[in-house]
Write a protein that holds these residues in place. Structure first.
Motif, PDB file in Angstrom:
ATOM      1  N   GLY A 236       0.651  -1.309  -0.056  1.00  9.47           N
ATOM      2  CA  GLY A 236      -0.180   0.109  -0.023  1.00  9.47           C
ATOM      3  C   GLY A 236       0.957   1.179  -0.017  1.00  9.47           C
ATOM      4  N   HIS A 237       2.160   1.154   0.302  1.00 13.51           N
ATOM      5  CA  HIS A 237       3.049   2.161   0.322  1.00 13.51           C
ATOM      6  C   HIS A 237       3.202   2.921  -1.241  1.00 13.51           C
ATOM      7  CE1 HIS A 237       4.729   2.233   4.718  1.00 13.51           C
ATOM      8  NE2 HIS A 237       3.586   2.130   4.485  1.00 13.51           N
ATOM      9  N   THR A 238       2.846   4.214  -1.477  1.00 17.30           N
ATOM     10  CA  THR A 238       3.207   4.539  -2.950  1.00 17.30           C
ATOM     11  C   THR A 238       4.483   4.937  -3.076  1.00 17.30           C
ATOM     12  OG1 THR A 238       2.250   6.795  -2.302  1.00 17.30           O
ATOM     13  CG2 THR A 238       0.519   5.201  -3.176  1.00 17.30           C
TER      14      THR A 238
ATOM     15  N   PHE B 216      10.762   6.963  -6.131  1.00 18.62           N
ATOM     16  CA  PHE B 216       9.466   6.788  -6.982  1.00 18.62           C
ATOM     17  C   PHE B 216       8.161   6.985  -6.275  1.00 18.62           C
ATOM     18  CE2 PHE B 216      11.230   3.957 -10.446  1.00 18.62           C
ATOM     19  CZ  PHE B 216      12.354   3.492  -9.736  1.00 18.62           C
ATOM     20  N   GLN B 217       7.434   7.630  -6.829  1.00 15.41           N
ATOM     21  CA  GLN B 217       6.025   7.959  -6.464  1.00 15.41           C
ATOM     22  C   GLN B 217       5.084   7.142  -7.450  1.00 15.41           C
ATOM     23  OE1 GLN B 217       3.216   8.127  -4.364  1.00 15.41           O
ATOM     24  NE2 GLN B 217       4.412   9.795  -3.744  1.00 15.41           N
TER      25      GLN B 217
ATOM     26  N   LEU C 102      20.106   0.421   0.608  1.00 22.03           N
ATOM     27  CA  LEU C 102      18.966   0.613   1.386  1.00 22.03           C
ATOM     28  C   LEU C 102      17.656   0.975   0.359  1.00 22.03           C
ATOM     29  CD1 LEU C 102      20.576   2.358   4.472  1.00 22.03           C
ATOM     30  CD2 LEU C 102      19.875  -0.049   4.225  1.00 22.03           C
ATOM     31  N   CYS C 103      16.547   0.066   0.792  1.00 21.99           N
ATOM     32  CA  CYS C 103      15.236   0.575   0.302  1.00 21.99           C
ATOM     33  C   CYS C 103      14.510   0.971   1.511  1.00 21.99           C
ATOM     34  CB  CYS C 103      14.703  -0.720  -0.390  1.00 21.99           C
ATOM     35  SG  CYS C 103      13.069  -0.126  -1.255  1.00 21.99           S
ATOM     36  N   ALA C 104      13.557   2.016   0.957  1.00 24.78           N
ATOM     37  CA  ALA C 104      12.412   2.333   2.044  1.00 24.78           C
ATOM     38  C   ALA C 104      11.237   2.914   1.323  1.00 24.78           C
ATOM     39  CB  ALA C 104      12.895   3.841   2.583  1.00 24.78           C
ATOM     40  N   SER C 105      10.146   2.813   2.178  1.00 23.64           N
ATOM     41  CA  SER C 105       8.791   3.016   1.455  1.00 23.64           C
ATOM     42  C   SER C 105       8.072   3.688   2.654  1.00 23.64           C
ATOM     43  CB  SER C 105       8.040   1.790   1.203  1.00 23.64           C
ATOM     44  OG  SER C 105       7.662   1.228   2.340  1.00 23.64           O
ATOM     45  N   SER C 106       7.296   4.470   2.081  1.00 22.52           N
ATOM     46  CA  SER C 106       6.393   5.467   3.053  1.00 22.52           C
ATOM     47  C   SER C 106       4.845   5.400   2.333  1.00 22.52           C
ATOM     48  CB  SER C 106       7.003   6.801   3.156  1.00 22.52           C
ATOM     49  OG  SER C 106       6.805   7.518   1.948  1.00 22.52           O
ATOM     50  N   PRO C 107       3.815   5.625   2.979  1.00 22.87           N
ATOM     51  CA  PRO C 107       2.416   5.640   2.668  1.00 22.87           C
ATOM     52  C   PRO C 107       2.160   6.775   1.448  1.00 22.87           C
ATOM     53  CG  PRO C 107       2.546   5.420   5.050  1.00 22.87           C
ATOM     54  CD  PRO C 107       3.896   5.855   4.492  1.00 22.87           C
ATOM     55  N   SER C 108       3.070   7.740   1.480  1.00 21.32           N
ATOM     56  CA  SER C 108       2.840   8.643   0.363  1.00 21.32           C
ATOM     57  C   SER C 108       3.971   9.438   0.357  1.00 21.32           C
ATOM     58  CB  SER C 108       1.679   9.789   0.660  1.00 21.32           C
ATOM     59  OG  SER C 108       1.955  10.469   1.863  1.00 21.32           O
TER      60      SER C 108
ATOM     61  N   ASN D  65       3.926  14.269   6.753  1.00 25.21           N
ATOM     62  CA  ASN D  65       3.037  13.757   7.400  1.00 25.21           C
ATOM     63  C   ASN D  65       3.291  12.320   7.562  1.00 25.21           C
ATOM     64  OD1 ASN D  65       1.251  16.136   7.552  1.00 25.21           O
ATOM     65  ND2 ASN D  65       0.802  15.633   5.264  1.00 25.21           N
ATOM     66  N   THR D  66       4.312  11.643   7.123  1.00 17.68           N
ATOM     67  CA  THR D  66       4.568  10.413   7.464  1.00 17.68           C
ATOM     68  C   THR D  66       6.070  10.225   7.452  1.00 17.68           C
ATOM     69  OG1 THR D  66       4.268   8.266   6.265  1.00 17.68           O
ATOM     70  CG2 THR D  66       4.833  10.087   4.785  1.00 17.68           C
ATOM     71  N   GLU D  67       6.422   8.875   7.799  1.00 16.70           N
ATOM     72  CA  GLU D  67       7.897   8.671   7.789  1.00 16.70           C
ATOM     73  C   GLU D  67       8.304   7.398   7.049  1.00 16.70           C
ATOM     74  OE1 GLU D  67       7.271   6.833  11.713  1.00 16.70           O
ATOM     75  OE2 GLU D  67       8.311   5.335  11.402  1.00 16.70           O
ATOM     76  N   ALA D  68       9.491   7.256   6.426  1.00 14.91           N
ATOM     77  CA  ALA D  68       9.955   6.519   5.732  1.00 14.91           C
ATOM     78  C   ALA D  68      10.547   5.086   6.537  1.00 14.91           C
ATOM     79  CB  ALA D  68      11.344   6.790   4.584  1.00 14.91           C
TER      80      ALA D  68
END
Lengths: 116, 115
Positions: free
Chosen positions: A28-30, A49-50, A91-97, A102-105
């Motif tokens: 679900g993380h875009t 990436f978005q 390293l790879c990271a993802s975040s909700p948007s 408003n969010t964290e990685a």
């Protein structure tokens, strides 16, 4: 799994070879990020990436490095003609948007690449 | 361009004593500031962030950080250190415009809490 998954955890390759590093983000993380961490240093930004598109690839060091995210989920970092200086933890990271206000990685454990 | 400086490679503190890990930054516009911790063989873990508002930010595991705009600093603090706090700590900054999606990390500070 619940977290960001990176495979393989370790990769040893010979100078000049081609490698692919895989990242499975949190479902679900875009937004998805790639960073490179050399020994004794902090992570350095490579690409963001978005969805399916690379919104910011300003950190890629040269044209030997390329990354894709064709379906907006899994991403692959590709390195051509590897050099010994490419040895690092990727390293790879993802975040909700996108946008970190408003969010964290959330980071994966990384792939340790060694070029011999 | 944005940058982060962590002037201390290593910080040692006795268990039960207060700890401070220093961070200064440079960025265009208003900064978004972050602290991450890295334990051996584990990924970077988010501790806390400053976006706006109260200059004192509270985060995970009893850590807090104070944003000081005039000194461009964001030092990490904890009133009473635990041996289990021993790890590698990274400060990071993101600009509030344009590059708000790109984190720039410092070189890290190894914290050792001595029993």
């Amino acid at each position: 799994g619940a977290g960001v998954s990176q495979t393989p955890s370790n990769k040893v390759t010979e100078k000049g070879k081609y490698v692919e590093l895989r990242c499975d983000p949190i479902s679900g993380h875009t937004a998805l990020y790639w960073y490179r961490q050399s020994l004794g240093q902090g992570p350095e930004f490579l690409i963001y990436f978005q969805g399916t598109g690379a919104a910011d690839d300003s950190g890629l060091p040269n044209d030997r490095f390329f990354a894709v995210r064709p379906e907006g989920s899994v991403s692959t970092l590709k390195i051509q003609r590897t050099e010994r200086g490419d040895s690092a933890v990727y390293l790879c990271a993802s975040s909700p948007s996108g946008g970190l206000m408003n969010t964290e990685a959330f980071f994966g454990q990384g792939t340790r690449l060694t070029v011999v | 361009a944005q940058s982060v400086a962590q002037p201390e490679d290593q910080v040692n503190v006795a268990e039960g004593n207060p700890l401070t890990v220093k961070c200064t930054y440079s960025v265009s516009g208003n900064p978004y500031l972050f602290w991450y911790v890295q334990y051996p063989n584990r990924g970077l873990q988010f501790l806390l962030k400053y976006i706006t508002g109260d200059n004192l930010v509270k985060g995970s595991y009893g850590f807090e950080a104070e944003f000081n705009k005039s000194q461009t600093s964001f030092h990490l603090k904890k009133p009473s250190a635990l041996v289990s706090d021993s790890a590698l700590y990274f400060c990071a900054v993101s600009g509030s415009s344009g590059s708000a999606r790109q984190l720039t990390f410092g070189s890290g500070t190894q914290l050792t809490v001595l029993p």
